[in-house]
Design an enzyme around this catalytic site. Structure first.
Site, PDB file in Angstrom:
ATOM      1  N   TYR A 127      -1.036   2.348  -7.100  1.00 29.71           N
ATOM      2  CA  TYR A 127      -2.356   2.988  -7.012  1.00 29.71           C
ATOM      3  C   TYR A 127      -2.714   3.751  -8.279  1.00 29.71           C
ATOM      4  CZ  TYR A 127      -2.973   1.644  -2.194  1.00 29.71           C
ATOM      5  OH  TYR A 127      -3.137   0.898  -1.056  1.00 29.71           O
ATOM      6  N   HIS A 171      -1.665 -10.326   0.631  1.00 28.70           N
ATOM      7  CA  HIS A 171      -2.092  -8.937   0.728  1.00 28.70           C
ATOM      8  C   HIS A 171      -3.147  -8.711   1.808  1.00 28.70           C
ATOM      9  CE1 HIS A 171      -2.476  -4.820  -0.339  1.00 28.70           C
ATOM     10  NE2 HIS A 171      -3.766  -4.947  -0.572  1.00 28.70           N
ATOM     11  N   HIS A 210     -11.888  -1.181   8.862  1.00 26.46           N
ATOM     12  CA  HIS A 210     -11.611  -1.197   7.433  1.00 26.46           C
ATOM     13  C   HIS A 210     -11.148  -2.597   7.005  1.00 26.46           C
ATOM     14  CE1 HIS A 210     -11.626   1.419   4.072  1.00 26.46           C
ATOM     15  NE2 HIS A 210     -10.389   1.138   3.708  1.00 26.46           N
ATOM     16  N   HIS A 211     -11.780  -3.140   5.997  1.00 29.66           N
ATOM     17  CA  HIS A 211     -11.455  -4.475   5.467  1.00 29.66           C
ATOM     18  C   HIS A 211     -11.650  -5.590   6.494  1.00 29.66           C
ATOM     19  CE1 HIS A 211     -10.066  -2.467   1.944  1.00 29.66           C
ATOM     20  NE2 HIS A 211      -8.971  -2.007   2.471  1.00 29.66           N
ATOM     21  N   ASP A 223      -0.173  -3.875  -3.371  1.00 31.36           N
ATOM     22  CA  ASP A 223      -0.662  -2.520  -3.626  1.00 31.36           C
ATOM     23  C   ASP A 223       0.516  -1.593  -3.869  1.00 31.36           C
ATOM     24  OD1 ASP A 223      -3.233  -3.379  -3.472  1.00 31.36           O
ATOM     25  OD2 ASP A 223      -3.773  -2.240  -1.683  1.00 31.36           O
ATOM     26  N   HIS A 232      -2.894  -4.198   2.947  1.00 33.29           N
ATOM     27  CA  HIS A 232      -4.299  -3.914   2.669  1.00 33.29           C
ATOM     28  C   HIS A 232      -4.928  -2.913   3.641  1.00 33.29           C
ATOM     29  CE1 HIS A 232      -7.782  -4.543   0.293  1.00 33.29           C
ATOM     30  NE2 HIS A 232      -8.455  -5.286   1.133  1.00 33.29           N
ATOM     31  N   VAL A 233      -4.866  -3.210   4.921  1.00 32.86           N
ATOM     32  CA  VAL A 233      -5.397  -2.277   5.916  1.00 32.86           C
ATOM     33  C   VAL A 233      -4.326  -1.216   6.137  1.00 32.86           C
ATOM     34  CG1 VAL A 233      -6.247  -2.034   8.263  1.00 32.86           C
ATOM     35  CG2 VAL A 233      -6.677  -4.141   6.983  1.00 32.86           C
ATOM     36  N   HIS A 234      -4.688   0.046   5.952  1.00 34.81           N
ATOM     37  CA  HIS A 234      -3.676   1.096   5.971  1.00 34.81           C
ATOM     38  C   HIS A 234      -3.334   1.476   7.399  1.00 34.81           C
ATOM     39  CE1 HIS A 234      -5.299   2.107   1.739  1.00 34.81           C
ATOM     40  NE2 HIS A 234      -4.582   1.011   1.766  1.00 34.81           N
ATOM     41  N   ASP A 258       0.842  -1.179   0.000  1.00 37.58           N
ATOM     42  CA  ASP A 258       0.000   0.000   0.000  1.00 37.58           C
ATOM     43  C   ASP A 258       0.879   1.231   0.000  1.00 37.58           C
ATOM     44  OD1 ASP A 258      -0.958  -2.292   1.957  1.00 37.58           O
ATOM     45  OD2 ASP A 258      -2.690  -1.624   0.868  1.00 37.58           O
ATOM     46  N   ASN A 266      -4.913  -5.851  -4.315  1.00 35.70           N
ATOM     47  CA  ASN A 266      -6.109  -5.543  -5.105  1.00 35.70           C
ATOM     48  C   ASN A 266      -5.861  -4.422  -6.116  1.00 35.70           C
ATOM     49  OD1 ASN A 266      -6.023  -4.308  -2.396  1.00 35.70           O
ATOM     50  ND2 ASN A 266      -7.749  -3.088  -3.136  1.00 35.70           N
ATOM     51  N   HIS A 267      -4.928  -3.512  -5.822  1.00 35.89           N
ATOM     52  CA  HIS A 267      -4.644  -2.433  -6.773  1.00 35.89           C
ATOM     53  C   HIS A 267      -3.809  -2.895  -7.956  1.00 35.89           C
ATOM     54  CE1 HIS A 267      -6.533   0.977  -4.749  1.00 35.89           C
ATOM     55  NE2 HIS A 267      -6.223   0.366  -3.622  1.00 35.89           N
TER      56      HIS A 267
HETATM   57 FE   LIG Z   1      -5.204  -3.348  -0.652  1.00 35.38          FE
END
Ligand SMILES: [Fe+2]
Ligand SMILES: *[C@@H]1O[C@H](CO)[C@@H](O)[C@H](O)[C@H]1NC(C)=O
Ligand SMILES: *[C@@H]1O[C@H](CO)[C@@H](O)[C@H](O)[C@H]1NC(C)=O
Ligand SMILES: *[C@@H]1O[C@H](CO)[C@@H](O)[C@H](O)[C@H]1NC(C)=O
Ligand SMILES: *[C@@H]1O[C@H](CO)[C@@H](O)[C@H](O)[C@H]1NC(C)=O
Ligand SMILES: *[C@@H]1O[C@H](CO)[C@@H](O)[C@H](O)[C@H]1NC(C)=O
Ligand SMILES: *[C@@H]1O[C@H](CO)[C@@H](O)[C@H](O)[C@H]1NC(C)=O
Length: 469
Positions: free
Chosen positions: A200, A319, A328-329, A197, A356-358, A168, A234-235
């Protein structure tokens, strides 16, 4: 063609001195009180210094290296030439011998909506000698970058330092701070584990792939000199049938080649490598992983292959985290957890890194594998055969931080904090490794969270007294 050598020398320290403060294991359940100003991170503008195109006609850019085989004696060098294909050849030589060897690679291009990529080169250099420092160069005009690469020694007690700028990352001012902190950390990472990720660029209209190029130029300052081990997030999917782009992972798999065939995988999205005293398995959260699928069938035979006498440390990268107590997520990793957690426990995986989780989170050693529909046994329990789960999705992308946490903090969660930062996984020998997490707001050497990890195969002693479950 006029061949001009513009070469400088860099030295890669194979074994870095470990200067670490004595650390104590943090007992379960800390939600950090550190409050970071939650401003949305802005992407660095296109004319930023970190995105500069190197001067000169067809000058190679976006240079990055990754491991090129299963054993760690090969390296894949990738770069992009903007104007014409140019040479596919990398010349390389050791410090001791000035005789140059050469390796030939491949070149490819791809189209995405109305974008056409530059000429993307991938060149695998094989059979390098362990602990030998190699210099490499490209026989073009205007070339600037020198490859410097030393294959690590293999062996169960070889100390090795992995960095985790995980996932990320993106290309914001915060991303640049994260990379800078990683570079200036006095404990020097030798290889970076990147848990998905990347650029972006899919957040831009029509997935503007020019942002893949800016990202490639941004990370070159690290990724050209130490291997970055890639995991897809996912990105990276870039699935956009509405604009005619229905082939998932097209830009990612065109730009980032990994040695998946060396581990008998049929897809670059899941593979494994050995590096020093570690065995690293990369999984894809966004490819089918249910029973009978290609990834499942590969993974089923992968874990039994790991020889812990040879590579005591068993690390898994993916990820989407399996244990995540942020809102989140939340539970997005649940289906993969149900499929694979029994194996992670059976084969005593030491640590699983996800993104994934920022934010940042470290778990206790827990498992939740007893449930069988009718028995009601669905709570995580303390389990010393289970991995530690570390979420390090806090590279600094433009989507900002995940700050909303589930309340109360579940007892499996040892430490959590919504800040951007990076991690260092520092293997000392076959029994001991030390993990430190660094937030960007602190000095380069400061660890906001840390833990000793005892190897699950060689030293199954209890790491911590875990709060009651
Ligand atoms: Fe992600
Ligand atoms: C691609 O399409 C977008 C949207 O129509 C446009 O803004 C952009 O300039 C186009 N780029 C190229 C290279 O044609
Ligand atoms: C990114 O970080 C590097 C190293 O700290 C610095 O030289 C550069 O100016 C930064 N660029 C931006 C756009 O923040
Ligand atoms: C595991 O590795 C060790 C050290 O290289 C070797 O002696 C042993 O034979 C290997 N075990 C298996 C089952 O291959
Ligand atoms: C589920 O677990 C319970 C209790 O452990 C056990 O009695 C039962 O036989 C299990 N059911 C199945 C289908 O395995
Ligand atoms: C945090 O998450 C909870 C649970 O989903 C939700 O009810 C709440 O509105 C969220 N708070 C913020 C500030 O987003
Ligand atoms: C392994 O490393 C740990 C931490 O540095 C140290 O305490 C321990 O003595 C080492 N074990 C051996 C066998 O050297």
């Amino acid at each position: 063609m006029v061949v001009r050598w513009v070469c400088a020398s860099f030295v890669l320290l194979l074994l870095v001195g470990f200067m670490l403060n004595a650390a104590e294991f943090v007992n379960g359940g800390i939600t950090s009180s550190y409050a970071r100003k939650n401003d949305i991170s802005a992407d660095m503008p296109l004319d930023s210094d970190v995105f500069q195109v190197p001067p000169g006609y067809n000058a190679p850019q976006q240079v990055h290296i990754t491991q090129g085989d299963h054993e760690g004696k090969a390296v894949i060098v990738s770069w992009v030439t903007p104007d014409e294909p140019g040479s596919n050849t990398v010349l390389y030589w050791t410090d001791n011998s000035k005789q140059k060897s050469s390796a030939n690679g491949i070149v490819l291009t791809y189209k995405y909506f109305n974008y056409t990529s530059g000429y993307i080169h991938h060149c695998t250099i094989e059979n390098l000698e362990v602990s030998q420092s190699y210099n490499g160069c490209w026989n073009w005009e205007y070339h600037k970058t020198i490859l410097v690469y030393s294959p690590p020694r293999a062996g169960p007690d070889v100390p090795y330092t992995f960095g985790l700028i995980a996932g990320d990352l993106g290309q914001t001012y915060d991303s640049n701070r994260t990379l800078t902190h990683y570079e200036l950390n006095p404990t020097k990472g030798q290889t970076l584990l990147f848990v998905g990720d990347l650029s972006y660029s899919d957040d831009y209209p029509f997935h503007d792939n020019n942002r893949w190029d800016t990202w490639g130029r941004f990370i070159e300052r690290s990724a050209a000199y130490q291997p970055w081990i890639w995991t897809a997030g996912n990105h990276e999917i870039d699935f956009a049938p509405d604009i005619g782009e229905a082939k998932p992972f097209k830009p990612y798999t065109s730009r980032f080649h990994v040695p998946y065939r060396a581990s008998e995988s049929t897809s670059p999205l899941w593979y494994s490598i050995k590096r020093a005293s570690a065995y690293i398995i990369v999984l894809s959260s966004y490819s089918a992983y249910g029973k009978y699928t290609p990834q499942y069938k590969w993974f089923e035979y992968e874990l039994p292959k790991v020889n812990r006498t040879e590579t005591p440390w068993l690390i898994v990268l993916m990820h989407s985290p399996l244990y995540n107590s942020y809102v989140h997520h939340y539970m997005e990793g649940e289906t993969m957890r149900v499929m694979y957690e029994p194996w992670f426990v059976e084969y005593k995986v030491d640590v699983i890194f996800a993104g994934h989780v920022h934010a940042y989170e470290r778990s206790e050693r827990v498992s939740n594998i007893a449930y069988n529909i009718t028995n009601g046994l669905c709570d995580p329990i303390s389990d010393q055969s289970a991995p530690v789960y570390i979420t390090i999705g806090d590279g600094g992308n433009q989507e900002g931080l995940a700050t909303n946490m589930t309340d109360p903090q579940p007892s499996y969660s040892a430490y959590r904090e919504a800040s951007f930062g990076h991690g260092i996984f520092d293997i000392k020998n076959r029994t001991h490794a030390y993990f430190g997490w660094h937030r960007n707001q602190d000095g380069y050497a400061v660890e906001a969270d840390s833990a000793w990890l005892y190897n699950r195969y060689w030293d199954p002693s209890e790491e911590s007294s875990i709060a009651s479950f």
